[in-house]
Design a protein around this motif. Structure first.
Motif, PDB file in Angstrom:
ATOM      1  N   CYS A  89       0.860  -1.184   0.000  1.00 26.18           N
ATOM      2  CA  CYS A  89       0.000   0.000   0.000  1.00 26.18           C
ATOM      3  C   CYS A  89       0.896   1.234   0.000  1.00 26.18           C
ATOM      4  N   GLU A  90       0.355   2.337  -0.465  1.00 30.37           N
ATOM      5  CA  GLU A  90       1.150   3.566  -0.429  1.00 30.37           C
ATOM      6  C   GLU A  90       1.491   3.895   1.024  1.00 30.37           C
ATOM      7  N   THR A  91       0.472   3.879   1.883  1.00 36.22           N
ATOM      8  CA  THR A  91       0.667   4.054   3.326  1.00 36.22           C
ATOM      9  C   THR A  91      -0.306   3.107   4.025  1.00 36.22           C
ATOM     10  N   ARG A  92      -0.077   2.862   5.281  1.00 39.75           N
ATOM     11  CA  ARG A  92      -0.982   1.996   6.041  1.00 39.75           C
ATOM     12  C   ARG A  92      -2.391   2.595   6.063  1.00 39.75           C
ATOM     13  N   GLU A  93      -2.486   3.923   6.116  1.00 45.21           N
ATOM     14  CA  GLU A  93      -3.778   4.597   6.179  1.00 45.21           C
ATOM     15  C   GLU A  93      -4.566   4.477   4.874  1.00 45.21           C
ATOM     16  N   THR A  94      -3.877   4.396   3.736  1.00 43.68           N
ATOM     17  CA  THR A  94      -4.578   4.346   2.453  1.00 43.68           C
ATOM     18  C   THR A  94      -4.871   2.910   2.006  1.00 43.68           C
ATOM     19  N   CYS A  95      -4.494   1.941   2.803  1.00 45.03           N
ATOM     20  CA  CYS A  95      -4.652   0.535   2.418  1.00 45.03           C
ATOM     21  C   CYS A  95      -6.110   0.147   2.176  1.00 45.03           C
ATOM     22  N   ARG A  96      -7.014   0.733   2.894  1.00 50.13           N
ATOM     23  CA  ARG A  96      -8.425   0.362   2.717  1.00 50.13           C
ATOM     24  C   ARG A  96      -8.935   0.779   1.341  1.00 50.13           C
ATOM     25  N   SER A  97      -8.424   1.892   0.812  1.00 50.79           N
ATOM     26  CA  SER A  97      -8.935   2.375  -0.467  1.00 50.79           C
ATOM     27  C   SER A  97      -8.074   1.999  -1.672  1.00 50.79           C
ATOM     28  N   GLN A  98      -6.796   1.660  -1.446  1.00 49.49           N
ATOM     29  CA  GLN A  98      -5.933   1.347  -2.576  1.00 49.49           C
ATOM     30  C   GLN A  98      -4.809   0.431  -2.133  1.00 49.49           C
ATOM     31  N   ARG A  99      -4.698  -0.720  -2.785  1.00 42.71           N
ATOM     32  CA  ARG A  99      -3.622  -1.658  -2.461  1.00 42.71           C
ATOM     33  C   ARG A  99      -3.230  -2.448  -3.692  1.00 42.71           C
ATOM     34  N   LEU A 100      -2.040  -3.023  -3.616  1.00 44.10           N
ATOM     35  CA  LEU A 100      -1.499  -3.828  -4.700  1.00 44.10           C
ATOM     36  C   LEU A 100      -1.118  -5.181  -4.124  1.00 44.10           C
ATOM     37  N   ILE A 101      -1.507  -6.244  -4.805  1.00 43.36           N
ATOM     38  CA  ILE A 101      -1.051  -7.580  -4.442  1.00 43.36           C
ATOM     39  C   ILE A 101      -0.067  -7.978  -5.539  1.00 43.36           C
ATOM     40  N   VAL A 102       1.164  -8.306  -5.154  1.00 40.97           N
ATOM     41  CA  VAL A 102       2.248  -8.581  -6.095  1.00 40.97           C
ATOM     42  C   VAL A 102       2.651 -10.045  -6.013  1.00 40.97           C
ATOM     43  N   ALA A 103       2.982 -10.639  -7.168  1.00 41.82           N
ATOM     44  CA  ALA A 103       3.479 -12.018  -7.218  1.00 41.82           C
ATOM     45  C   ALA A 103       4.678 -12.075  -8.165  1.00 41.82           C
ATOM     46  N   PHE A 104       5.804 -12.558  -7.658  1.00 42.16           N
ATOM     47  CA  PHE A 104       7.007 -12.771  -8.470  1.00 42.16           C
ATOM     48  C   PHE A 104       7.322 -14.251  -8.470  1.00 42.16           C
ATOM     49  N   SER A 105       7.640 -14.798  -9.650  1.00 39.92           N
ATOM     50  CA  SER A 105       8.056 -16.199  -9.715  1.00 39.92           C
ATOM     51  C   SER A 105       9.400 -16.334  -9.002  1.00 39.92           C
ATOM     52  N   PHE A 106       9.670 -17.520  -8.460  1.00 42.07           N
ATOM     53  CA  PHE A 106      10.915 -17.753  -7.738  1.00 42.07           C
ATOM     54  C   PHE A 106      12.134 -17.503  -8.619  1.00 42.07           C
ATOM     55  N   ASP A 107      12.019 -17.742  -9.936  1.00 41.70           N
ATOM     56  CA  ASP A 107      13.162 -17.495 -10.824  1.00 41.70           C
ATOM     57  C   ASP A 107      13.267 -16.016 -11.224  1.00 41.70           C
ATOM     58  N   LYS A 108      12.342 -15.189 -10.741  1.00 42.55           N
ATOM     59  CA  LYS A 108      12.318 -13.735 -10.928  1.00 42.55           C
ATOM     60  C   LYS A 108      12.074 -13.311 -12.370  1.00 42.55           C
ATOM     61  N   LYS A 109      11.617 -14.232 -13.213  1.00 41.25           N
ATOM     62  CA  LYS A 109      11.407 -13.910 -14.622  1.00 41.25           C
ATOM     63  C   LYS A 109       9.978 -13.477 -14.927  1.00 41.25           C
ATOM     64  N   ASP A 110       9.040 -13.764 -14.025  1.00 45.41           N
ATOM     65  CA  ASP A 110       7.647 -13.388 -14.227  1.00 45.41           C
ATOM     66  C   ASP A 110       7.128 -12.638 -13.010  1.00 45.41           C
ATOM     67  N   ALA A 111       6.303 -11.639 -13.272  1.00 48.89           N
ATOM     68  CA  ALA A 111       5.665 -10.901 -12.179  1.00 48.89           C
ATOM     69  C   ALA A 111       4.251 -10.539 -12.599  1.00 48.89           C
ATOM     70  N   TYR A 112       3.377 -10.534 -11.615  1.00 48.16           N
ATOM     71  CA  TYR A 112       1.979 -10.180 -11.830  1.00 48.16           C
ATOM     72  C   TYR A 112       1.525  -9.352 -10.640  1.00 48.16           C
TER      73      TYR A 112
END
Length: 154
Positions: free
Chosen positions: A84-107
């Motif tokens: 989240c940008e800040t803990r306070e803004t987490c309710r309105s805006q957040r990102l869930i990130v996923a990186f493959s273990f080989d670091k070649k793919d991200a979503y």
């Protein structure tokens, strides 16, 4: 202490310190990834390069983050976590990130809820989801499952 035992004691102490540091592995946070390995930065740049109107904290993976976890999807291992940008803004805006273990793919999944949504209103019903990195339906499901783990998400 003899001249022989001092180096041995020092080696044992250093070995113990290395073991203690290894025990902290897995404490990775999304806001630290781009500085830990150039491959993370390269992969993330490929994900966001054609995206428009992303907030700065999303482009830089900066802000407030919780610990990432190893999660399997379709036989592959991913490091997944929220940001989240800040803990306070987490309710309105957040990102869930996923990186493959080989670091070649991200979503990622950017979740936006109208600011000022009353606490008695379900954020799930009012959320907009934007996927980054062209995740397939299985990866989209994984990202949404991670969001559901938040006790404030209903």
């Amino acid at each position: 202490m003899s001249a022989f035992f001092k180096p041995l004691a020092a080696a044992l102490l250093l070995g113990g310190a290395a073991t203690a540091m290894a025990a902290n592995d897995g404490q990775t946070r999304a806001n630290e990834l781009l500085n830990t390995d150039p491959q993370y930065r390269k992969t993330w740049q490929e994900v966001i390069e054609k995206e428009e109107r992303l907030p700065e904290w999303v482009m830089n993976l900066s802000g407030d983050a919780e610990q990432m976890n190893a999660v399997a999807e379709d036989g592959e291992q991913y490091l997944v976590g929220p940001l989240c940008e800040t803990r306070e803004t987490c309710r309105s805006q957040r990102l869930i990130v996923a990186f493959s273990f080989d670091k070649k793919d991200a979503y990622a999944m950017l979740v936006e809820v109208p600011a000022g949504l009353p606490a008695d209103k379900s954020p799930t019903r009012h959320a907009e989801y934007r996927f980054l990195g062209k995740p397939d339906p299985g990866m989209q499901g994984l990202l949404k499952e991670q969001l559901k783990k938040d006790p404030n998400w209903y």
